[in-house]
Every structure is written in structure tokens, then in C-alpha cells.
Design a protein around this motif. Structure first.
Motif, PDB file in Angstrom:
ATOM      1  N   ARG A   1       0.828  -1.207   0.000  1.00  0.00           N
ATOM      2  CA  ARG A   1       0.000   0.000   0.000  1.00  0.00           C
ATOM      3  C   ARG A   1       0.866   1.262   0.000  1.00  0.00           C
ATOM      4  O   ARG A   1       0.509   2.272  -0.603  1.00  0.00           O
ATOM      5  N   LYS A   2       2.000   1.209   0.695  1.00  0.00           N
ATOM      6  CA  LYS A   2       2.923   2.342   0.667  1.00  0.00           C
ATOM      7  C   LYS A   2       3.500   2.532  -0.732  1.00  0.00           C
ATOM      8  O   LYS A   2       3.701   3.658  -1.184  1.00  0.00           O
ATOM      9  N   ILE A   3       3.753   1.419  -1.408  1.00  0.00           N
ATOM     10  CA  ILE A   3       4.271   1.505  -2.771  1.00  0.00           C
ATOM     11  C   ILE A   3       3.204   2.087  -3.695  1.00  0.00           C
ATOM     12  O   ILE A   3       3.504   2.904  -4.567  1.00  0.00           O
ATOM     13  N   GLN A   4       1.952   1.692  -3.481  1.00  0.00           N
ATOM     14  CA  GLN A   4       0.860   2.262  -4.280  1.00  0.00           C
ATOM     15  C   GLN A   4       0.836   3.789  -4.169  1.00  0.00           C
ATOM     16  O   GLN A   4       0.655   4.496  -5.159  1.00  0.00           O
ATOM     17  N   ARG A   5       1.020   4.295  -2.947  1.00  0.00           N
ATOM     18  CA  ARG A   5       0.920   5.730  -2.704  1.00  0.00           C
ATOM     19  C   ARG A   5       2.144   6.499  -3.196  1.00  0.00           C
ATOM     20  O   ARG A   5       2.020   7.638  -3.653  1.00  0.00           O
ATOM     21  N   ASN A   6       3.322   5.883  -3.095  1.00  0.00           N
ATOM     22  CA  ASN A   6       4.554   6.667  -3.202  1.00  0.00           C
ATOM     23  C   ASN A   6       5.436   6.347  -4.400  1.00  0.00           C
ATOM     24  O   ASN A   6       6.450   7.006  -4.604  1.00  0.00           O
ATOM     25  N   VAL A   7       5.067   5.343  -5.192  1.00  0.00           N
ATOM     26  CA  VAL A   7       5.930   4.920  -6.296  1.00  0.00           C
ATOM     27  C   VAL A   7       5.160   5.010  -7.615  1.00  0.00           C
ATOM     28  O   VAL A   7       4.020   4.551  -7.709  1.00  0.00           O
ATOM     29  N   ASP A   8       5.794   5.609  -8.621  1.00  0.00           N
ATOM     30  CA  ASP A   8       5.163   5.731  -9.941  1.00  0.00           C
ATOM     31  C   ASP A   8       5.297   4.459 -10.759  1.00  0.00           C
ATOM     32  O   ASP A   8       4.409   4.129 -11.546  1.00  0.00           O
ATOM     33  N   HIS A   9       6.425   3.756 -10.600  1.00  0.00           N
ATOM     34  CA  HIS A   9       6.632   2.547 -11.401  1.00  0.00           C
ATOM     35  C   HIS A   9       7.631   1.648 -10.682  1.00  0.00           C
ATOM     36  O   HIS A   9       8.659   2.103 -10.188  1.00  0.00           O
ATOM     37  N   VAL A  10       7.292   0.369 -10.624  1.00  0.00           N
ATOM     38  CA  VAL A  10       8.150  -0.637 -10.008  1.00  0.00           C
ATOM     39  C   VAL A  10       8.842  -1.452 -11.099  1.00  0.00           C
ATOM     40  O   VAL A  10       8.213  -1.856 -12.079  1.00  0.00           O
ATOM     41  N   PHE A  11      10.139  -1.672 -10.933  1.00  0.00           N
ATOM     42  CA  PHE A  11      10.889  -2.581 -11.799  1.00  0.00           C
ATOM     43  C   PHE A  11      11.275  -3.781 -10.941  1.00  0.00           C
ATOM     44  O   PHE A  11      12.143  -3.689 -10.069  1.00  0.00           O
TER      45      PHE A  11
ATOM     46  N   GLN B   1       0.550  -5.834 -10.426  1.00  0.00           N
ATOM     47  CA  GLN B   1      -0.556  -5.496 -11.328  1.00  0.00           C
ATOM     48  C   GLN B   1      -1.907  -5.670 -10.642  1.00  0.00           C
ATOM     49  O   GLN B   1      -2.816  -4.856 -10.816  1.00  0.00           O
ATOM     50  N   SER B   2      -2.025  -6.713  -9.818  1.00  0.00           N
ATOM     51  CA  SER B   2      -3.288  -6.974  -9.134  1.00  0.00           C
ATOM     52  C   SER B   2      -3.620  -5.887  -8.116  1.00  0.00           C
ATOM     53  O   SER B   2      -4.783  -5.742  -7.716  1.00  0.00           O
ATOM     54  N   HIS B   3      -2.614  -5.117  -7.709  1.00  0.00           N
ATOM     55  CA  HIS B   3      -2.836  -4.016  -6.770  1.00  0.00           C
ATOM     56  C   HIS B   3      -2.796  -2.661  -7.482  1.00  0.00           C
ATOM     57  O   HIS B   3      -2.706  -1.617  -6.837  1.00  0.00           O
ATOM     58  N   GLY B   4      -2.846  -2.693  -8.804  1.00  0.00           N
ATOM     59  CA  GLY B   4      -2.889  -1.445  -9.559  1.00  0.00           C
ATOM     60  C   GLY B   4      -1.603  -0.652  -9.552  1.00  0.00           C
ATOM     61  O   GLY B   4      -1.606   0.563  -9.779  1.00  0.00           O
TER      62      GLY B   4
ATOM     63  N   ALA C   1      -3.099   4.673 -15.402  1.00  0.00           N
ATOM     64  CA  ALA C   1      -4.372   4.070 -15.788  1.00  0.00           C
ATOM     65  C   ALA C   1      -4.800   3.060 -14.737  1.00  0.00           C
ATOM     66  O   ALA C   1      -4.025   2.645 -13.890  1.00  0.00           O
ATOM     67  N   GLU C   2      -6.088   2.659 -14.827  1.00  0.00           N
ATOM     68  CA  GLU C   2      -6.589   1.697 -13.851  1.00  0.00           C
ATOM     69  C   GLU C   2      -5.863   0.365 -13.950  1.00  0.00           C
ATOM     70  O   GLU C   2      -5.594  -0.280 -12.959  1.00  0.00           O
ATOM     71  N   ASN C   3      -5.533  -0.047 -15.163  1.00  0.00           N
ATOM     72  CA  ASN C   3      -4.792  -1.287 -15.376  1.00  0.00           C
ATOM     73  C   ASN C   3      -3.534  -0.966 -16.166  1.00  0.00           C
ATOM     74  O   ASN C   3      -3.477  -1.183 -17.384  1.00  0.00           O
TER      75      ASN C   3
END
Length: 303
Positions: free
Chosen positions: A27-37, A48-51, A292-294
Motif C-alpha cells: 500500500r505504501k508503494i501504491q501511494r509513493n511509487v510511480d513505477h516498479v521494476f 498489477q493486481s494491486h494497480g 491508468a486503472e490497469n
């Protein structure tokens, strides 16, 4: 989080292992990160399942691992016989790992010698460990054995990769070294022990049925590498797990090496650092938009 508040785009290479423990961190990554590698193929679907925008780039270890050394030259330099089996012993790089694992590893060696009298034991010492401390613990482990049963153990410092590449079999403390052994196609068993309370907490937080990376990356329900954990670590159990691995035609070795091949193929994506750089450049060239949502992964060209 502070960078994100200031409007700076945040890219995360090698994210936390949320699939193992503390899934709430995503959830912290969802809020604070634009893109994960990410570096493991199964992580892509999780994010992907967490958007969370994510791209699987392969594991950097595949491109950075030194090539296997010449066995005869290695043995000649370290006074080993290249024609006799080598058992690599990797008790870990932390003091607690040495305290919890070394005595049982050493205790298993006389039992192994009863079945294979000509095996050579080579112990990998991490450079991070104090020499006096390490030698004291090794001597104490040897002195627990009757004098006539004390095996010859050659100690090599900071030669993990070379030893992994020439060893016929390895006993490994859990960690990245198990993935390195898999990439060298070295049959292995995995052992690990923690303080009882820490182990109890860790098991409560663990979301997977196994802890070894070779097992997580292949068959989690029926692990390819035997894992001995906590009270199951005894000299006798170590011996019983190791002995079949000296036969390259045994079902255990055949299955492990098939899994190791699968691991290399799945982790080799043409160079993780270059893929990350290309992915970031692609994202920076795009206009700043809300995800985007997905979200789709960044398209990477394979050289």
C-alpha cells in the motif's frame, strides 16, 4: 514519500519482498511509487493486481555472476584433488548464522564420511566475519566430535562464487547464495535456524510454504531443494539429505538441475540494469499523466 509529495517521479528497482512477509507494504508503494521494476517474474502479476505500474526486468544476478572457474586450477591452488568430490559448506555471513548452524554442519561431516570416505570438505568464510571469532566457533564445533572423527575442513575466505562453481554438492544457509548455487547448477540442501521467538513470528508472517529462492521460483508445493529449518536441523538429517546429491543420476539431482535450468531461463531478460535504464528513459519521455486503472508494463526491446 517526501519525494512524491514534491512532485518528483519515483521509480523503484528491486522492491521489497512483499510476497514473503508484510504484504501491507504494497500500500505504501501504491501511494509513493510511480513505477516498479521487479526482478522476479511472479512479482509482476502481484503488483498489477494491486494497480501498481510494474515491469519485470530480469534478475541482475544473472548478468553479474562470475563465470565458473576451472576446477583443476582451483583444486591445484587450494591443495584439493580435482578427481574427488567436493562438498561446499556455506554457514552464512552473520554471527548468529554461524552460532546456529555451524556445529550441526560440522557434526554431519563424520556421518557423511562413513558413506563416502573420499569427500573433501571446503568451508566458505565470509570476509565480514572476524577471523578470531570464526576460528573459535569452528574449533569448538570440531572439538564436539571425538578426536578420531574430526574431519579435515579447508577454509576459504571470500571465494564463495568460485567454490559454488566447482562444488559437487553444497550445504547452504538460506539467502541469495541459494540462487547463486542454482545458477551454477550446483545440487544443494538449504538450512536455516533463528531464535525460537523470532522464528515463530517469522512463520506467522510468511505467506509461502517454503523459504528458499530456488523453490519459490519453481515448485513451492513440492520443493526441488530440501529445506531443513529450526529443530529439523541435526547432523543426521543433514547427512541423509546430502548423500543422494552426490549421485548425478539420482532423482533429486535430476529434478534440481531441471529446476535450475528453468530458473536461469526465467530470470535472464537480457540484462536487468540496461532494461531498467531503458524503462526509466521511456517513462520520462512520456507526458506526466495519472496511471491508468490497469497500467501496462513498459515495452522493452531485447538486444
Amino acid at each position: 514519500a517526501q519525494l512524491k509529495k514534491r512532485g518528483i517521479r519515483v521509480f523503484y528497482f528491486i522492491p521489497p519482498q512483499v510476497w514473503a512477509t508484510r504484504k501491507g507494504r504494497i500500500r505504501k508503494i501504491q501511494r509513493n511509487v510511480d513505477h516498479v521494476f521487479c526482478i522476479f517474474p511472479f512479482e509482476e502479476a502481484l503488483y498489477q493486481s494491486h494497480g501498481v505500474p510494474v515491469t519485470y526486468v530480469g534478475h541482475p544476478l544473472v548478468g553479474e555472476l562470475p563465470p565458473a572457474v576451472d576446477r583443476e586450477a582451483f583444486c591445484r591452488e587450494h591443495k584439493l584433488d580435482p578427481h574427488l568430490p567436493i562438498l561446499g559448506l556455506f554457514p552464512g555471513s552473520r554471527k548468529l548464522e554461524i552460532e546456529f548452524l555451524l556445529k550441526d554442519i560440522i557434526g554431519s561431516l563424520p556421518l557423511i564420511l562413513q558413506q563416502h570416505a573420499h569427500i573433501q570438505f571446503v568451508l566458505a568464510k565470509a570476509g565480514s566475519l572476524d577471523d578470531a571469532y570464526f576460528n573459535r566457533r569452528l574449533q569448538a564445533a570440531l572439538e564436539r566430535l571425538p578426536r578420531y572423527q574430526r574431519p579435515v575442513v579447508r577454509v576459504l575466505e571470500n571465494l564463495n562464487h568460485a567454490l559454488l562453481s566447482v562444488a559437487d554438492v553444497a550445504i547452504l544457509a538460506s539467502g541469495t547464495v541459494t540462487l547463486e548455487a542454482a545458477l551454477y547448477q550446483t545440487p544443494m540442501i538449504l538450512i536455516y535456524r533463528l531464535q525460537p521467538l523470532v522464528y515463530w513470528i517469522a512463520m506467522k508472517m510468511l505467506y509461502l510454504p517454503c523459504i528458499g529462492l530456488p523453490n519459490i521460483l519453481t515448485d513451492r508445493k513440492t520443493p526441488i531443494v530440501q529445506e531443513l529449518l529450526q529443530d529439523s536441523i541435526t547432523p543426521r538429517r543433514i547427512c541423509e539429505a546430502v548423500l543422494p546429491l552426490f549421485d548425478p543420476t539420482s532423482p533429486q539431482v535430476v529434478r534440481q538441475r531441471a529446476g535450475f535450468k528453468q530458473i536461469r531461463e526465467s530470470l535472464n531478460q537480457g540484462g536487468a540494469p540496461a532494461n531498467v535504464a531503458q524503462g526509466i528513459l521511456t517513462l520520462l519521455s512520456q507526458s506526466a499523466e495519472q496511471p491508468a486503472e490497469n497500467p501496462e508494463p513498459v515495452a522493452l526491446e531485447r538486444s
